[in-house]
Design a protein around this motif. Structure first.
Motif, PDB file in Angstrom:
ATOM      1  N   GLN A 184       0.853  -1.187   0.000  1.00  0.00           N
ATOM      2  CA  GLN A 184       0.000   0.000   0.000  1.00  0.00           C
ATOM      3  C   GLN A 184       0.890   1.238   0.000  1.00  0.00           C
ATOM      4  O   GLN A 184       1.897   1.260   0.717  1.00  0.00           O
ATOM      5  CB  GLN A 184      -0.803  -0.038   1.301  1.00  0.00           C
ATOM      6  CG  GLN A 184      -2.204   0.425   1.193  1.00  0.00           C
ATOM      7  CD  GLN A 184      -2.970   0.161   2.479  1.00  0.00           C
ATOM      8  OE1 GLN A 184      -2.613  -0.702   3.274  1.00  0.00           O
ATOM      9  NE2 GLN A 184      -4.019   0.921   2.690  1.00  0.00           N
ATOM     10  N   SER A 185       0.553   2.239  -0.803  1.00  0.00           N
ATOM     11  CA  SER A 185       1.340   3.466  -0.771  1.00  0.00           C
ATOM     12  C   SER A 185       1.219   4.090   0.632  1.00  0.00           C
ATOM     13  O   SER A 185       0.124   4.155   1.190  1.00  0.00           O
ATOM     14  CB  SER A 185       0.821   4.442  -1.830  1.00  0.00           C
ATOM     15  OG  SER A 185       1.178   5.754  -1.505  1.00  0.00           O
ATOM     16  N   ARG A 186       2.345   4.528   1.154  1.00  0.00           N
ATOM     17  CA  ARG A 186       2.352   5.073   2.514  1.00  0.00           C
ATOM     18  C   ARG A 186       1.576   6.402   2.550  1.00  0.00           C
ATOM     19  O   ARG A 186       0.790   6.661   3.443  1.00  0.00           O
ATOM     20  CB  ARG A 186       3.818   5.296   2.930  1.00  0.00           C
ATOM     21  CG  ARG A 186       4.088   5.353   4.419  1.00  0.00           C
ATOM     22  CD  ARG A 186       5.588   5.388   4.698  1.00  0.00           C
ATOM     23  NE  ARG A 186       6.370   6.144   3.710  1.00  0.00           N
ATOM     24  CZ  ARG A 186       6.541   7.465   3.719  1.00  0.00           C
ATOM     25  NH1 ARG A 186       6.000   8.191   4.662  1.00  0.00           N
ATOM     26  NH2 ARG A 186       7.270   8.057   2.782  1.00  0.00           N
ATOM     27  N   LEU A 187       1.785   7.216   1.516  1.00  0.00           N
ATOM     28  CA  LEU A 187       1.158   8.539   1.514  1.00  0.00           C
ATOM     29  C   LEU A 187      -0.287   8.506   1.015  1.00  0.00           C
ATOM     30  O   LEU A 187      -1.120   9.284   1.461  1.00  0.00           O
ATOM     31  CB  LEU A 187       1.967   9.491   0.634  1.00  0.00           C
ATOM     32  CG  LEU A 187       3.381   9.809   1.126  1.00  0.00           C
ATOM     33  CD1 LEU A 187       4.136  10.629   0.093  1.00  0.00           C
ATOM     34  CD2 LEU A 187       3.303  10.572   2.451  1.00  0.00           C
ATOM     35  N   TYR A 188      -0.550   7.611   0.056  1.00  0.00           N
ATOM     36  CA  TYR A 188      -1.899   7.558  -0.537  1.00  0.00           C
ATOM     37  C   TYR A 188      -2.377   6.117  -0.431  1.00  0.00           C
ATOM     38  O   TYR A 188      -2.229   5.319  -1.369  1.00  0.00           O
ATOM     39  CB  TYR A 188      -1.854   8.027  -2.009  1.00  0.00           C
ATOM     40  CG  TYR A 188      -0.940   9.211  -2.153  1.00  0.00           C
ATOM     41  CD1 TYR A 188      -1.286  10.442  -1.616  1.00  0.00           C
ATOM     42  CD2 TYR A 188       0.320   9.074  -2.747  1.00  0.00           C
ATOM     43  CE1 TYR A 188      -0.419  11.510  -1.665  1.00  0.00           C
ATOM     44  CE2 TYR A 188       1.189  10.141  -2.799  1.00  0.00           C
ATOM     45  CZ  TYR A 188       0.815  11.357  -2.250  1.00  0.00           C
ATOM     46  OH  TYR A 188       1.671  12.395  -2.292  1.00  0.00           O
TER      47      TYR A 188
END
Ligand SMILES: C[S@@+](CC[C@H](N)C(=O)[O-])C[C@H]1O[C@@H](n2cnc3c(N)ncnc32)[C@H](O)[C@@H]1O
Length: 426
Positions: A184-188
């Motif tokens: 999973q993208s950390r920011l999004y």
């Protein structure tokens, strides 16, 4: 090595796919589809598809090797060379016998090119037209250029969880249950980088329902930099088939208003049903067929504009390697696209007040990015704002606007190549 006997039929098939791409300027997938109707395939479709993709992706390398080995760089010689380097059936063993001893010689010639003309070497090794490699070399050193070209060829798959249709945690659980491996993208967190899957993802219920859609991180970053908010009135000037429009609506929980414009009747015809399937409140998306370089805006109070302009798609060669063949045989295409891009941007700038514009292209070429913005910047009263979302790289350093525009770089961001800029008009 490929385990099926592809043989002479594959040579005709692959040459036909290359011909169709260059003749009709269509994507590799489309050319593959047309060629399938004309040939009888002797191995599973997947085997042909992967093999042909590899031929097209490596066309310049194969063309160089074909010239050395077979004395020709025709499309058929290119396909034969791929077979003799990658397969071990009766046909390719016969080919190898014919060129015995010459493979090492051809590789030695390529090393000579590397020593004498590094840009031509990179253009052959990664199969990008020489003019593109030369252009990119003005903005970066050889070692970074090599990383950049190599990453552009590498296919990376991102998925977007469409939270208009499914709760994020639930989608994650369902994907895991179906054997999809991802980070999973950390920011999004709604953006997932796929690492592997058990069966083709298109069959998953979540896909069929529009709850999870394939969308590259770079494409999502374009919309995230627009910073859409509930209540915004947004023009999506090149909107079809609607992937970015639907992300605007996802990020605003269906509370923005979008005027979605596109010139293509065909692409627009799919947009309404795509948006519905994705849970977009279509009473808030006003779809219009129009040319955004001539569009007249009267009586609308727009505060944001997204221009995801038509372009060469040179940042997306990993998805469609056919783009390389099209660019190699039509270098004039870049100039034509760049004129369309400038006219769309200029037309909207001239008609808006108190608005911000995100202008983006999935192109690695400065003519479709930095040069468009520099031309606009010198001829109109806009302010450039560095796109702040996504930790973007600067634009190419050999352009004065470098530090106020952004690029998604495949070797840095693990996504397609994209140019993203943001302008405000007062
Ligand atoms: C990069 S695609 C847009 C993809 C779309 N934003 C999405 O995310 O689904 C560029 C689009 O620009 C459209 N186009 C090309 N020239 C145009 C023009 N002069 N005015 C409006 N749209 C145009 C094309 O038909 C194409 O659909």
């Amino acid at each position: 090595m490929v385990e099926f006997n592809l043989g002479a039929d594959f040579v005709d098939f692959a040459a036909d796919v290359m011909y169709i791409i260059e003749d009709r300027l269509v994507s590799m997938d489309k050319a593959f589809h047309y060629a399938r109707l004309r040939h009888r395939l002797k191995a599973p479709l997947r085997v042909y598809y992967n093999a042909v993709s590899d031929v097209v992706r490596n066309y310049a390398y194969l063309s160089f090797m074909a010239k050395q080995l077979l004395g020709s760089s025709s499309r058929k010689a290119i396909a034969k060379t791929w077979l003799l380097l990658n397969t071990n059936d009766h046909y390719s063993r016969r080919l190898r016998k014919r060129v015995r001893g010459r493979v090492e010689g051809a590789e030695a010639r390529l090393s000579e090119v590397k020593d004498n003309d590094p840009l031509t070497y990179l253009s052959i090794k990664y199969s990008f037209p020489r003019f593109i490699v030369e252009e990119l070399s003005r903005g970066m050193g050889l070692s970074e250029l090599e990383d950049y070209l190599s990453s552009l060829n590498r296919r990376v798959t991102w998925l977007r969880v469409n939270t208009l249709k499914v709760d994020l945690d639930k989608a994650i659980r369902l994907l895991e249950d179906e054997g999809v491996e991802f980070t999973q993208s950390r920011l999004y967190p709604f953006m997932l980088l796929v690492k592997g899957y058990r069966r083709p993802m298109g069959y998953l219920r979540l896909f069929k329902d529009g709850a999870v859609v394939p969308q590259d991180l770079a494409s999502a970053l374009v919309v995230l930099n627009l910073m859409p908010e509930p209540g915004d009135v947004i023009i999506d000037a090149c909107a079809a088939p609607g992937m970015k429009t639907s992300l605007i609506m996802q990020l605003t929980d269906n509370k923005a208003e979008v005027i979605a414009i596109d010139v293509s009747k065909n692409r627009l015809s799919k947009m309404r049903s795509i948006l519905r399937r994705m849970g977009v409140d279509d009473s808030r998306v006003h779809i219009m067929r129009s040319d955004s370089s001539r569009l007249r805006l009267t009586g609308v109070n727009v505060n944001k504009v997204l221009i995801d302009a038509p372009c060469t798609s040179s940042g997306a060669v990993s998805k469609d390697p056919g783009i390389k063949l099209i660019l190699a045989s039509n270098p004039g295409l870049v100039k034509r696209q760049s004129l369309v891009q400038s006219s769309i941007l200029l037309n909207l700038i001239n008609q808006l007040k108190d608005a911000s514009i995100v202008y983006a292209t999935c192109s690695i070429l400065p003519e479709e990015g930095e040069e468009v913005i520099e031309r606009i910047n010198s001829s109109s009263s806009v302010s450039l704002v560095k796109p702040s979302v996504g930790d973007l790289s600067n634009g190419y350093v050999n352009y004065p606007v470098s530090s106020v525009v952004g690029r998604v770089m495949p070797h840095i961001h693990n996504a397609e190549g994209f140019f993203i800029s943001k302008l405000t008009i007062n």
